[in-house]
Design a protein around this motif. Structure first.
Motif, PDB file in Angstrom:
ATOM      1  N   CYS A 130      39.101  37.827  40.273  1.00 49.41           N
ATOM      2  CA  CYS A 130      39.263  39.292  40.287  1.00 49.41           C
ATOM      3  C   CYS A 130      40.354  40.225  39.365  1.00 49.41           C
ATOM      4  O   CYS A 130      40.261  41.057  39.054  1.00 49.41           O
ATOM      5  CB  CYS A 130      39.115  39.917  41.697  1.00 49.41           C
ATOM      6  N   GLU A 133      39.092  39.915  36.127  1.00 53.51           N
ATOM      7  CA  GLU A 133      37.848  40.663  36.163  1.00 53.51           C
ATOM      8  C   GLU A 133      38.224  42.043  35.990  1.00 53.51           C
ATOM      9  O   GLU A 133      37.366  42.969  35.490  1.00 53.51           O
ATOM     10  CB  GLU A 133      36.551  40.017  36.437  1.00 53.51           C
ATOM     11  N   ILE A 134      38.893  42.532  36.472  1.00 55.92           N
ATOM     12  CA  ILE A 134      39.236  44.020  36.948  1.00 55.92           C
ATOM     13  C   ILE A 134      39.637  44.632  35.334  1.00 55.92           C
ATOM     14  O   ILE A 134      39.277  45.592  35.176  1.00 55.92           O
ATOM     15  CB  ILE A 134      40.309  44.268  38.060  1.00 55.92           C
ATOM     16  N   CYS A 138      35.590  45.092  34.125  1.00 54.16           N
ATOM     17  CA  CYS A 138      35.732  46.540  34.996  1.00 54.16           C
ATOM     18  C   CYS A 138      36.281  47.638  34.204  1.00 54.16           C
ATOM     19  O   CYS A 138      36.122  48.766  34.148  1.00 54.16           O
ATOM     20  CB  CYS A 138      36.256  46.410  36.310  1.00 54.16           C
ATOM     21  N   LEU A 202      33.098  44.297  40.335  1.00 52.63           N
ATOM     22  CA  LEU A 202      34.139  43.565  40.434  1.00 52.63           C
ATOM     23  C   LEU A 202      34.167  42.098  41.167  1.00 52.63           C
ATOM     24  O   LEU A 202      34.184  40.874  40.759  1.00 52.63           O
ATOM     25  CB  LEU A 202      35.467  44.240  41.071  1.00 52.63           C
TER      26      LEU A 202
END
Length: 265
Positions: A130, A133-134, A138, A202
């Motif tokens: 995460c 990936e944020i 995202c 997310l």
């Protein structure tokens, strides 16, 4: 009539530049500092939080814009979420199965033989995924999506994501090329799954990413620098990307390029 300077589409260069500069430099600094922290890389690699720091600085500079980009990323459930999470173990099964057929070696590391509790690794891997990936899916993905089409955006983010793993380029050139193909293909899979909605982006992207990492930890031998496992992994990711692209082309209308509302400019 809006001009280019009055829309989000007209001003992505500075946020992209700030984010990427911090994501790359912070990852390098965190990777250098990790041995001093005593945190085992098998549990989590601190470099994964470089993109999150990039988003953090962008949020300080353009709070409204970043808030709009991240809207919904932590809440709800994307339409392709279940299929996305299922794709990760299928990629691992395809690449590990092909490796076993070609070499006669069905590699499997039992979770209870790892140096650290597997439950801790699972949680840490999800947090680390995460942290990446944020930034990639995202922030950068929807930001570039305001300017480019879904496939071009996913390929661009995937290529940057792959190059961000700079250490891989110290390996055999075939290994590095296969890794880059895998990164781009996985970006296409995630981009296709999340296209048209940011709901739950997310946890979905982080879950896919963490499942891939855990599957490679238990069933693959790519960390040794062996070329064949990485080539098979890249091929499996490419097959998944082709299937997701075909699926979306048949079932979903082309999504319009999104703009950020006037009140958050």
């Amino acid at each position: 009539m809006r001009t280019a300077g009055n829309t989000w589409n007209g001003g992505i260069g500075a946020p992209v530049g700030v984010f990427l500069t911090v994501a790359f430099l912070a990852a390098g600094a965190l990777g250098t500092a990790q041995p001093a922290t005593g945190i085992p890389p098998e549990v989590v690699q601190l470099t994964q939080f470089g993109p999150a720091l990039g988003v953090g600085l962008a949020a300080l500079l353009w709070p409204g814009r970043v808030r709009a980009l991240l809207a919904g990323a932590l809440r709800g459930r994307g339409a392709g979420g279940g299929a996305l999470l299922l794709t990760a173990p299928l990629i691992i099964a395809l690449s590990a199965g092909a490796y076993a057929l070609l070499t006669g070696d069905a590699r499997f590391t039992r979770p209870d033989t790892l140096e650290h509790p597997f439950a801790l690794i699972v949680v840490a891997q999800m947090i680390g995924a995460c942290g990446e990936e944020i930034g990639w899916r995202c922030f950068l993905q929807p930001l570039l999506r305001t300017r480019f089409g879904p496939l071009a955006t996913s390929v661009t983010v995937g290529a940057i994501w792959g190059v961000w793993h700079v250490g891989v380029f110290a390996e055999d050139p075939v290994y590095a090329a296969a890794f880059l193909v895998g990164a781009i293909a996985m970006s296409v899979v995630m981009g296709r799954a999340l296209e048209g909605t940011r709901a739950g982006g997310l946890p979905l992207a982080g879950g896919f990413h963490a499942l891939i990492n855990l599957g490679m930890l238990l069933l693959m031998d790519e960390e040794s620098g062996a070329v064949l496992p990485m080539v098979l992994f890249g091929a499996a990711c490419l097959a998944a990307a082709v299937l997701w692209t075909w699926r979306n082309a048949r079932t979903a209308p082309a999504a319009r390029i999104r703009t950020i509302p006037e009140h958050v400019r």
